[in-house]
Scaffold this active site. Structure first.
Site, PDB file in Angstrom:
ATOM      1  N   HIS A   1       0.842  -1.202   0.000  1.00  0.00           N
ATOM      2  CA  HIS A   1       0.000   0.000   0.000  1.00  0.00           C
ATOM      3  C   HIS A   1       0.883   1.262   0.000  1.00  0.00           C
ATOM      4  O   HIS A   1       0.650   2.191  -0.771  1.00  0.00           O
ATOM      5  CB  HIS A   1      -0.924  -0.035   1.231  1.00  0.00           C
ATOM      6  CG  HIS A   1      -1.630   1.254   1.503  1.00  0.00           C
ATOM      7  ND1 HIS A   1      -2.941   1.487   1.124  1.00  0.00           N
ATOM      8  CD2 HIS A   1      -1.216   2.394   2.111  1.00  0.00           C
ATOM      9  CE1 HIS A   1      -3.289   2.704   1.499  1.00  0.00           C
ATOM     10  NE2 HIS A   1      -2.268   3.272   2.097  1.00  0.00           N
ATOM     11  N   GLU A   2       1.909   1.263   0.848  1.00  0.00           N
ATOM     12  CA  GLU A   2       2.808   2.421   0.915  1.00  0.00           C
ATOM     13  C   GLU A   2       3.556   2.619  -0.403  1.00  0.00           C
ATOM     14  O   GLU A   2       3.716   3.744  -0.866  1.00  0.00           O
ATOM     15  CB  GLU A   2       3.812   2.269   2.064  1.00  0.00           C
ATOM     16  CG  GLU A   2       3.185   2.239   3.463  1.00  0.00           C
ATOM     17  CD  GLU A   2       2.364   3.469   3.774  1.00  0.00           C
ATOM     18  OE1 GLU A   2       2.703   4.557   3.284  1.00  0.00           O
ATOM     19  OE2 GLU A   2       1.356   3.343   4.495  1.00  0.00           O
TER      20      GLU A   2
ATOM     21  N   HIS B   1       1.441   4.437  -2.854  1.00  0.00           N
ATOM     22  CA  HIS B   1       1.472   5.899  -2.736  1.00  0.00           C
ATOM     23  C   HIS B   1       2.638   6.477  -3.522  1.00  0.00           C
ATOM     24  O   HIS B   1       2.516   7.506  -4.175  1.00  0.00           O
ATOM     25  CB  HIS B   1       1.634   6.316  -1.264  1.00  0.00           C
ATOM     26  CG  HIS B   1       0.361   6.279  -0.484  1.00  0.00           C
ATOM     27  ND1 HIS B   1      -0.780   6.919  -0.900  1.00  0.00           N
ATOM     28  CD2 HIS B   1       0.047   5.692   0.706  1.00  0.00           C
ATOM     29  CE1 HIS B   1      -1.743   6.722  -0.012  1.00  0.00           C
ATOM     30  NE2 HIS B   1      -1.271   5.974   0.972  1.00  0.00           N
TER      31      HIS B   1
ATOM     32  N   GLU C   1      -5.865   7.066  -1.023  1.00  0.00           N
ATOM     33  CA  GLU C   1      -5.851   5.839  -0.215  1.00  0.00           C
ATOM     34  C   GLU C   1      -6.455   4.676  -1.003  1.00  0.00           C
ATOM     35  O   GLU C   1      -5.928   3.565  -0.962  1.00  0.00           O
ATOM     36  CB  GLU C   1      -6.607   6.043   1.101  1.00  0.00           C
ATOM     37  CG  GLU C   1      -5.923   6.983   2.078  1.00  0.00           C
ATOM     38  CD  GLU C   1      -4.468   6.599   2.357  1.00  0.00           C
ATOM     39  OE1 GLU C   1      -4.178   5.386   2.475  1.00  0.00           O
ATOM     40  OE2 GLU C   1      -3.633   7.511   2.432  1.00  0.00           O
TER      41      GLU C   1
ATOM     42  N   ASP D   1      -4.543   1.288  -1.992  1.00  0.00           N
ATOM     43  CA  ASP D   1      -5.126  -0.016  -1.662  1.00  0.00           C
ATOM     44  C   ASP D   1      -5.190  -0.904  -2.905  1.00  0.00           C
ATOM     45  O   ASP D   1      -4.858  -2.085  -2.879  1.00  0.00           O
ATOM     46  CB  ASP D   1      -6.551   0.151  -1.121  1.00  0.00           C
ATOM     47  CG  ASP D   1      -6.555   0.540   0.352  1.00  0.00           C
ATOM     48  OD1 ASP D   1      -5.482   0.519   0.979  1.00  0.00           O
ATOM     49  OD2 ASP D   1      -7.643   0.854   0.879  1.00  0.00           O
TER      50      ASP D   1
HETATM   51 ZN   LIG Z   1      -2.143   5.244   2.736  1.00  0.00          ZN
END
Ligand SMILES: [Zn+2]
Length: 410
Positions: free
Chosen positions: A276-277, A280, A354, A358
């Site tokens: 997930h990071e 980003h 987000e 995801d």
């Molecule tokens: Zn996040």
């Protein structure tokens, strides 16, 4: 414009802002006892759910109390000519405008910090303690406070002094120079925050060799991503709450995992959080946020430059002698409706980001461990499973657990 009119506009903004906030808090609190959606029934068992209910109510009452005391104290300060009093004190200390401004803000910030310390002490050592979150010792609490002050004096004081100097030298054009300074500082902090600031408060160690590191390296090579900086931070020094974040860019990019996260989650789940990071980063969210914050700063400084040399702005907060620092206080409050609006927009964008992160984790890794990790983290933080949509719209930088789960399962 008449300073008295401006004064009452400032007071109105403070009060409306407060009331709006309280209505929203109340609306959210009214839904604390809503039935938990079926998808989330497995987050808490009965006992933990009871505990989360008590935690939400306790925090709600506490924040209502502290924000009420704070608005009453602020209004009293305004009506009792507190700014004029502090301005006179500062003017007695020096004839130099920069020193006067530093002393002025120094007194206000130090005094408000001293007044708020008993409340944050109570929050950490009574509320967080009672619910089993607190790991901070009293010594750490006070050392953090002192370190925070030193940093504010050096960084905040330094930047403020330079900006006022720009104003004295270049007049209304100061905003361009101030913007340049803050932009450089923001980029610098973004790149070196984990190396320069974090070590003042926490210990970070490279992730140990072993199966977790091997899995991370395998994932990284699969997606063609170079993560050579994976650090574990001792978040457990202060709280049991867990977190992970990505920072820096280019050669400075780094993933930081809280030791609490590593303890609470299975390796599969940690990998999903990491994916997930990485999402980003791959979607350029970090660069976007950096550019957006620099642009917003520029706009704010430009608007500030249009108003700062109007004496009525200073006089609106009751000081007898107009100045940059007094004008800055008035501007800061008059600007809140605009900054609230940009805050709403940034939260809206952040929630979109987000979902994208995801989805990236789902596509390049797996959805299931991300879902279970989000559930575990919600449980461990005693999170609210039924926040009110309006409250979410205004305050949440992340979608709710339910929203994220539904997107991940879609
Ligand atoms: Zn996040």
């Amino acid at each position: 414009m008449n300073p008295d009119t401006l004064f009452y506009i400032i007071i109105t903004i403070l009060i409306v802002d407060f009331i709006f906030d309280k209505i929203l808090d109340r609306l959210n609190a009214n839904h604390f006892n809503d039935p938990v959606p079926d998808d989330l029934k497995d987050v808490y068992d009965n006992e933990e759910y009871e505990k989360s209910q008590r935690y939400k109510t306790t925090n709600y009452k506490f924040s209502t109390l502290t924000s009420t005391i704070s608005i009453v104290a602020t209004l009293a300060f305004f009506f009792l000519d507190g700014f004029d009093f502090v301005d006179r004190l500062a003017r007695n200390s020096s004839n130099n405008e920069i020193v006067i401004a530093l002393v002025f803000f120094g007194i206000i910030m130090f005094a408000s910090d001293i007044l708020s310390t008993p409340f944050s002490y109570y929050h950490t050592f009574v509320i967080e303690e009672k619910f089993g979150f607190n790991k901070t010792t009293k010594k750490t609490f006070f050392i953090d406070k002192i370190k925070g002050w030193i940093m504010t004096v050096i960084l905040g004081g330094g930047i403020l002094a330079i900006i006022i100097w720009f104003y004295k030298v270049t007049g209304a054009n100061f905003w361009l120079y101030a913007w340049g300074l803050i932009a450089v500082f923001t980029i610098f902090m973004n790149m070196f925050y984990t190396r320069l600031i974090v070590p003042l408060f926490n210990k970070q160690t490279p992730l140990e060799d072993g199966s977790l590191k091997n899995k991370i390296e395998a994932y990284a090579s699969k997606i063609g991503f170079n993560i050579n900086k994976i650090f574990v931070i001792d978040g457990s020094k202060r709280s049991t709450k867990a977190n992970a974040y990505f920072s820096g860019f280019g050669s400075q990019k780094q993933v930081t995992l809280y030791d609490t996260l590593i303890n609470d989650l299975e390796e599969d789940e940690i990998l999903a959080v990491l994916a997930h990071e990485v999402g980003h980063y791959k979607h350029k969210h970090i660069i976007f946020n950096l550019i957006a914050s620099i642009l917003l700063t520029g706009i704010t400084l430009y608007i500030l430059s249009l108003f700062i040399n109007i004496p009525e702005f200073s006089m609106a907060i009751g000081v007898s002698q107009p100045s940059f620092h007094a004008g800055l206080i008035a501007f800061g409050i008059l600007y809140t409706p605009i900054s609230e609006l940009t805050g709403l927009i940034m939260n809206f964008i952040s929630r979109k980001f987000e979902y994208q992160a995801d989805l990236y984790a789902k596509d390049t890794y797996k959805a299931e461990p991300l879902i279970t990790s989000l559930k575990k983290l919600s449980k461990n933080n005693l999170s609210n499973l039924t926040p009110h949509p309006t409250y979410v719209f205004v305050h949440y930088s992340h979608p709710t657990l339910l929203q994220r789960m539904r997107k991940l399962k879609a």
